[in-house]
Structures are given as structure tokens and as C-alpha cells.
Design a protein around this motif. Structure first.
Motif, PDB file in Angstrom:
ATOM      1  N   THR A 104       0.850  -1.187   0.000  1.00  0.00           N
ATOM      2  CA  THR A 104       0.000   0.000   0.000  1.00  0.00           C
ATOM      3  C   THR A 104       0.885   1.236   0.000  1.00  0.00           C
ATOM      4  O   THR A 104       2.081   1.155   0.241  1.00  0.00           O
ATOM      5  N   SER A 105       0.277   2.377  -0.264  1.00  0.00           N
ATOM      6  CA  SER A 105       1.026   3.630  -0.307  1.00  0.00           C
ATOM      7  C   SER A 105       0.583   4.572   0.793  1.00  0.00           C
ATOM      8  O   SER A 105      -0.605   4.661   1.113  1.00  0.00           O
ATOM      9  N   LEU A 106       1.549   5.282   1.324  1.00  0.00           N
ATOM     10  CA  LEU A 106       1.293   6.343   2.299  1.00  0.00           C
ATOM     11  C   LEU A 106       0.315   7.363   1.725  1.00  0.00           C
ATOM     12  O   LEU A 106      -0.432   8.003   2.458  1.00  0.00           O
ATOM     13  N   ARG A 107       0.292   7.493   0.403  1.00  0.00           N
ATOM     14  CA  ARG A 107      -0.611   8.446  -0.259  1.00  0.00           C
ATOM     15  C   ARG A 107      -2.075   8.036  -0.131  1.00  0.00           C
ATOM     16  O   ARG A 107      -2.960   8.873  -0.231  1.00  0.00           O
ATOM     17  N   ASP A 108      -2.325   6.728   0.068  1.00  0.00           N
ATOM     18  CA  ASP A 108      -3.695   6.217   0.092  1.00  0.00           C
ATOM     19  C   ASP A 108      -4.136   5.657   1.439  1.00  0.00           C
ATOM     20  O   ASP A 108      -5.324   5.556   1.702  1.00  0.00           O
ATOM     21  N   VAL A 109      -3.174   5.243   2.262  1.00  0.00           N
ATOM     22  CA  VAL A 109      -3.481   4.538   3.508  1.00  0.00           C
ATOM     23  C   VAL A 109      -2.678   5.154   4.651  1.00  0.00           C
ATOM     24  O   VAL A 109      -1.508   5.464   4.488  1.00  0.00           O
ATOM     25  N   ASP A 110      -3.329   5.321   5.785  1.00  0.00           N
ATOM     26  CA  ASP A 110      -2.602   5.753   6.989  1.00  0.00           C
ATOM     27  C   ASP A 110      -1.967   4.500   7.590  1.00  0.00           C
ATOM     28  O   ASP A 110      -2.589   3.785   8.376  1.00  0.00           O
TER      29      ASP A 110
END
Length: 170
Positions: A104-110
Motif C-alpha cells: 500500500t502507499s502512504l498516499r492512500d493509507v494511513d
């Protein structure tokens, strides 16, 4: 037991020479799993990923590690900008974090919030500096690293960084 050993020897001895098969992917290996924690100088937020490639390459005069950073990720961007991070060797009980941190990406998921839900809340390690990223609890080891030189090495899907180990914590 002896039957297993005999079966193994028979398979090896009876296999025709040159019967290797071409595979599009290398076999999985049993290696340590590392996460790189970085801290954005703009947002001051910690990001974490999974490093597929991380290896020590020298011990003198400095400890040096080589890491592969997947291009296009927030971790790659932050490390390229700051040249600093914390390399964390995950413990076996933390392997459940691999999909979250690596898929996952920091841009989409905390990721911090999701790790906390899984029982691994990020924290500020008292041995690290105030400007260092948060880390996972109870990793096998923590290596504070910094980029040697001023550039990453383009290797296709990944950039490679040679990093000096500034300090180690276990």
C-alpha cells in the motif's frame, strides 16, 4: 529418518543431468525482512515500506549497507530527498505487516493507524533524534542509515543506495 534420506538421495541420483527448468521468477528465499522508515521534511510524517533488497556490504572503515528502493513510492521520494532513514529488521511476529507496508502507499493509507490496529503502534524511539522517523515496536534491530554520496544508482525498477550505518540499536 533413513527413509526420507534414501528418497532424497534417489531423487538426486536419478535426476537426468541438465534437467533444470527455466523459471520466469527466482525461487523464494528465507531471508530477513526489512522495513525502511523515512520522515518527510515537508509534512514531518513518517513513512514505512518493505525493502525487497537490503544487504550489508562492508564493515570497515564504516558499516555500509546496500538498499533497493522501488521507484515511484513515497519512501523512495523521501529517501532521495533526505538521504536518511531507519532500517528495521522485522521480527517473525511482524511479518503480517508485509502486505500493509509493502503493498500500500502512504498516499492512500494511513499506515501508522493500520499498524496500530494490528498491534504494532509506531513510536518515537528515545535513542533516536527528534528529527528521526517513528519506528515499529520490538524489531530485531534498527540501523540509522545515511546515503553515501549525493545520488542513487538507477537499476531499472529500483534505485540502489549505498548507505553508511550511523548507529545500531537492538
Amino acid at each position: 529418518n533413513i527413509h526420507c534420506l534414501l528418497a532424497f538421495v534417489a531423487i538426486i541420483l536419478l535426476r537426468p543431468a541438465g534437467c533444470l527448468q527455466i523459471s520466469p521468477t527466482p525461487p523464494l528465499t528465507n531471508v530477513p525482512v526489512y522495513s525502511l522508515a523515512t520522515k518527510s521534511p515537508v509534512s514531518q510524517k513518517t513513512g514505512m515500506n518493505i525493502l525487497t533488497y537490503a544487504s550489508p556490504v562492508s564493515i570497515r572503515p564504516d558499516r555500509v549497507w546496500c538498499i533497493g528502493l522501488f521507484k515511484g513510492t513515497a519512501s523512495h521520494e523521501t529517501f532521495a530527498e533526505t538521504g536518511k532513514g531507519i532500517l528495521q529488521q522485522l521480527a517473525v511476529n511482524q511479518y503480517s505487516l508485509v502486505k500493509l507496508l509493502g503493498g500500500t502507499s502512504l498516499r492512500d493509507v494511513d499506515k501508522s493507524e493500520e499498524c496500530a490496529k494490528l498491534g504494532f503502534p509506531w513510536y518515537k524511539a528515545h535513542l533516536l533524534g527528534a528529527n528521526d522517523p517513528d519506528v515499529l515496536p520490538n524489531c530485531v534491530s534498527y540501523l540509522k542509515i545515511s546515503l553515501i554520496g549525493d545520488r542513487l544508482i538507477d537499476c531499472g525498477s529500483h534505485d540502489v543506495a549505498l548507505c553508511k550505518v550511523e548507529s545500531m540499536f537492538v
